[in-house]
Write a protein that holds these residues in place. Structure first.
Motif, PDB file in Angstrom:
ATOM      1  N   ARG A   1     -17.087 -39.003  -6.106  1.00  0.00           N
ATOM      2  CA  ARG A   1     -17.139 -37.545  -6.334  1.00  0.00           C
ATOM      3  C   ARG A   1     -17.558 -37.234  -7.759  1.00  0.00           C
ATOM      4  O   ARG A   1     -18.352 -36.318  -7.989  1.00  0.00           O
ATOM      5  CB  ARG A   1     -15.782 -36.922  -6.036  1.00  0.00           C
ATOM      6  CG  ARG A   1     -15.479 -36.788  -4.581  1.00  0.00           C
ATOM      7  CD  ARG A   1     -14.135 -36.137  -4.366  1.00  0.00           C
ATOM      8  NE  ARG A   1     -13.866 -35.976  -2.952  1.00  0.00           N
ATOM      9  CZ  ARG A   1     -12.660 -35.844  -2.437  1.00  0.00           C
ATOM     10  NH1 ARG A   1     -11.595 -35.845  -3.216  1.00  0.00           N
ATOM     11  NH2 ARG A   1     -12.502 -35.709  -1.144  1.00  0.00           N
ATOM     12  N   ASP A   2     -17.008 -37.987  -8.718  1.00  0.00           N
ATOM     13  CA  ASP A   2     -17.379 -37.767 -10.113  1.00  0.00           C
ATOM     14  C   ASP A   2     -18.864 -38.023 -10.334  1.00  0.00           C
ATOM     15  O   ASP A   2     -19.531 -37.272 -11.053  1.00  0.00           O
ATOM     16  CB  ASP A   2     -16.550 -38.665 -11.042  1.00  0.00           C
ATOM     17  CG  ASP A   2     -15.072 -38.257 -11.092  1.00  0.00           C
ATOM     18  OD1 ASP A   2     -14.750 -37.123 -10.659  1.00  0.00           O
ATOM     19  OD2 ASP A   2     -14.255 -39.075 -11.561  1.00  0.00           O
ATOM     20  N   GLU A   3     -19.385 -39.072  -9.699  1.00  0.00           N
ATOM     21  CA  GLU A   3     -20.810 -39.383  -9.831  1.00  0.00           C
ATOM     22  C   GLU A   3     -21.673 -38.281  -9.221  1.00  0.00           C
ATOM     23  O   GLU A   3     -22.689 -37.888  -9.798  1.00  0.00           O
ATOM     24  CB  GLU A   3     -21.125 -40.715  -9.168  1.00  0.00           C
ATOM     25  CG  GLU A   3     -20.574 -41.911  -9.922  1.00  0.00           C
ATOM     26  CD  GLU A   3     -20.807 -43.223  -9.191  1.00  0.00           C
ATOM     27  OE1 GLU A   3     -21.687 -43.272  -8.300  1.00  0.00           O
ATOM     28  OE2 GLU A   3     -20.114 -44.204  -9.510  1.00  0.00           O
ATOM     29  N   VAL A   4     -21.281 -37.774  -8.059  1.00  0.00           N
ATOM     30  CA  VAL A   4     -22.035 -36.691  -7.415  1.00  0.00           C
ATOM     31  C   VAL A   4     -22.007 -35.443  -8.285  1.00  0.00           C
ATOM     32  O   VAL A   4     -23.034 -34.779  -8.472  1.00  0.00           O
ATOM     33  CB  VAL A   4     -21.485 -36.405  -6.000  1.00  0.00           C
ATOM     34  CG1 VAL A   4     -22.046 -35.115  -5.446  1.00  0.00           C
ATOM     35  CG2 VAL A   4     -21.778 -37.565  -5.070  1.00  0.00           C
ATOM     36  N   GLU A   5     -20.850 -35.123  -8.844  1.00  0.00           N
ATOM     37  CA  GLU A   5     -20.760 -33.955  -9.724  1.00  0.00           C
ATOM     38  C   GLU A   5     -21.660 -34.106 -10.940  1.00  0.00           C
ATOM     39  O   GLU A   5     -22.322 -33.155 -11.357  1.00  0.00           O
ATOM     40  CB  GLU A   5     -19.316 -33.728 -10.152  1.00  0.00           C
ATOM     41  CG  GLU A   5     -18.439 -33.154  -9.062  1.00  0.00           C
ATOM     42  CD  GLU A   5     -17.001 -32.968  -9.533  1.00  0.00           C
ATOM     43  OE1 GLU A   5     -16.754 -32.919 -10.752  1.00  0.00           O
ATOM     44  OE2 GLU A   5     -16.128 -32.874  -8.654  1.00  0.00           O
ATOM     45  N   ALA A   6     -21.696 -35.305 -11.508  1.00  0.00           N
ATOM     46  CA  ALA A   6     -22.551 -35.546 -12.677  1.00  0.00           C
ATOM     47  C   ALA A   6     -24.016 -35.376 -12.315  1.00  0.00           C
ATOM     48  O   ALA A   6     -24.788 -34.775 -13.072  1.00  0.00           O
ATOM     49  CB  ALA A   6     -22.287 -36.943 -13.228  1.00  0.00           C
ATOM     50  N   ILE A   7     -24.420 -35.873 -11.158  1.00  0.00           N
ATOM     51  CA  ILE A   7     -25.802 -35.721 -10.701  1.00  0.00           C
ATOM     52  C   ILE A   7     -26.128 -34.250 -10.487  1.00  0.00           C
ATOM     53  O   ILE A   7     -27.190 -33.769 -10.883  1.00  0.00           O
ATOM     54  CB  ILE A   7     -26.039 -36.537  -9.414  1.00  0.00           C
ATOM     55  CG1 ILE A   7     -25.987 -38.034  -9.724  1.00  0.00           C
ATOM     56  CG2 ILE A   7     -27.353 -36.157  -8.760  1.00  0.00           C
ATOM     57  CD1 ILE A   7     -25.943 -38.918  -8.496  1.00  0.00           C
ATOM     58  N   MET A   8     -25.218 -33.527  -9.869  1.00  0.00           N
ATOM     59  CA  MET A   8     -25.452 -32.100  -9.605  1.00  0.00           C
ATOM     60  C   MET A   8     -25.558 -31.307 -10.898  1.00  0.00           C
ATOM     61  O   MET A   8     -26.362 -30.385 -11.003  1.00  0.00           O
ATOM     62  CB  MET A   8     -24.342 -31.535  -8.716  1.00  0.00           C
ATOM     63  CG  MET A   8     -24.285 -32.160  -7.330  1.00  0.00           C
ATOM     64  SD  MET A   8     -25.839 -32.029  -6.427  1.00  0.00           S
ATOM     65  CE  MET A   8     -25.783 -30.316  -5.993  1.00  0.00           C
ATOM     66  N   ARG A   9     -24.762 -31.665 -11.903  1.00  0.00           N
ATOM     67  CA  ARG A   9     -24.832 -30.968 -13.196  1.00  0.00           C
ATOM     68  C   ARG A   9     -26.176 -31.209 -13.867  1.00  0.00           C
ATOM     69  O   ARG A   9     -26.757 -30.313 -14.471  1.00  0.00           O
ATOM     70  CB  ARG A   9     -23.705 -31.416 -14.117  1.00  0.00           C
ATOM     71  CG  ARG A   9     -22.383 -30.750 -13.823  1.00  0.00           C
ATOM     72  CD  ARG A   9     -21.389 -30.993 -14.943  1.00  0.00           C
ATOM     73  NE  ARG A   9     -21.082 -32.408 -15.126  1.00  0.00           N
ATOM     74  CZ  ARG A   9     -20.099 -33.066 -14.547  1.00  0.00           C
ATOM     75  NH1 ARG A   9     -19.286 -32.428 -13.729  1.00  0.00           N
ATOM     76  NH2 ARG A   9     -19.899 -34.335 -14.803  1.00  0.00           N
ATOM     77  N   ARG A  10     -26.710 -32.453 -13.744  1.00  0.00           N
ATOM     78  CA  ARG A  10     -27.995 -32.776 -14.343  1.00  0.00           C
ATOM     79  C   ARG A  10     -29.137 -32.055 -13.640  1.00  0.00           C
ATOM     80  O   ARG A  10     -30.148 -31.745 -14.230  1.00  0.00           O
ATOM     81  CB  ARG A  10     -28.243 -34.285 -14.310  1.00  0.00           C
ATOM     82  CG  ARG A  10     -27.508 -34.994 -15.423  1.00  0.00           C
ATOM     83  CD  ARG A  10     -27.854 -36.459 -15.428  1.00  0.00           C
ATOM     84  NE  ARG A  10     -26.687 -37.133 -14.841  1.00  0.00           N
ATOM     85  CZ  ARG A  10     -26.729 -38.194 -14.067  1.00  0.00           C
ATOM     86  NH1 ARG A  10     -27.864 -38.750 -13.761  1.00  0.00           N
ATOM     87  NH2 ARG A  10     -25.630 -38.721 -13.591  1.00  0.00           N
ATOM     88  N   ARG A  11     -28.999 -31.788 -12.360  1.00  0.00           N
ATOM     89  CA  ARG A  11     -30.061 -31.141 -11.565  1.00  0.00           C
ATOM     90  C   ARG A  11     -30.099 -29.641 -11.750  1.00  0.00           C
ATOM     91  O   ARG A  11     -31.080 -29.001 -11.424  1.00  0.00           O
ATOM     92  CB  ARG A  11     -29.860 -31.435 -10.074  1.00  0.00           C
ATOM     93  CG  ARG A  11     -30.272 -32.810  -9.690  1.00  0.00           C
ATOM     94  CD  ARG A  11     -30.187 -32.923  -8.217  1.00  0.00           C
ATOM     95  NE  ARG A  11     -30.798 -34.147  -7.747  1.00  0.00           N
ATOM     96  CZ  ARG A  11     -30.879 -34.493  -6.484  1.00  0.00           C
ATOM     97  NH1 ARG A  11     -30.352 -33.713  -5.559  1.00  0.00           N
ATOM     98  NH2 ARG A  11     -31.442 -35.626  -6.128  1.00  0.00           N
ATOM     99  N   LYS A  12     -28.993 -29.039 -12.194  1.00  0.00           N
ATOM    100  CA  LYS A  12     -28.930 -27.584 -12.322  1.00  0.00           C
ATOM    101  C   LYS A  12     -30.000 -27.078 -13.280  1.00  0.00           C
ATOM    102  O   LYS A  12     -30.107 -27.539 -14.402  1.00  0.00           O
ATOM    103  CB  LYS A  12     -27.565 -27.147 -12.843  1.00  0.00           C
ATOM    104  CG  LYS A  12     -26.618 -26.718 -11.765  1.00  0.00           C
ATOM    105  CD  LYS A  12     -25.398 -26.091 -12.383  1.00  0.00           C
ATOM    106  CE  LYS A  12     -24.461 -25.727 -11.254  1.00  0.00           C
ATOM    107  NZ  LYS A  12     -23.157 -25.357 -11.753  1.00  0.00           N
TER     108      LYS A  12
END
Length: 65
Positions: free
Chosen positions: A52-63
């Motif tokens: 979950r932490d990895e997915v959140e980090a990826i989503m933050r970078r994509r924003k």
């Protein structure tokens, strides 16, 4: 040890409840299996938390900014 059926107190290591007469002994193999399953559950929870932490980090970078 508390009886899981009638909730009365019994001597530690009792095989039968002194109050209701039901079998309250838990075989050591079941206790070991329970402990192993709890360990595996905790490991899976940690893995899920990391994912979950990895997915959140990826989503933050994509924003878009």
């Amino acid at each position: 040890m508390t009886c899981p059926y009638c909730q009365s107190a019994n001597a530690e290591g009792a095989l039968v409840c002194a109050s209701c007469g039901r079998d309250i002994a838990v075989p050591a193999t079941l206790i070991a299996e329970r402990d192993d399953l709890r360990r595996k559950r905790d490991e899976l929870r940690d893995e899920l938390r990391q994912a979950r932490d990895e997915v959140e980090a990826i989503m933050r970078r994509r924003k878009p900014r």
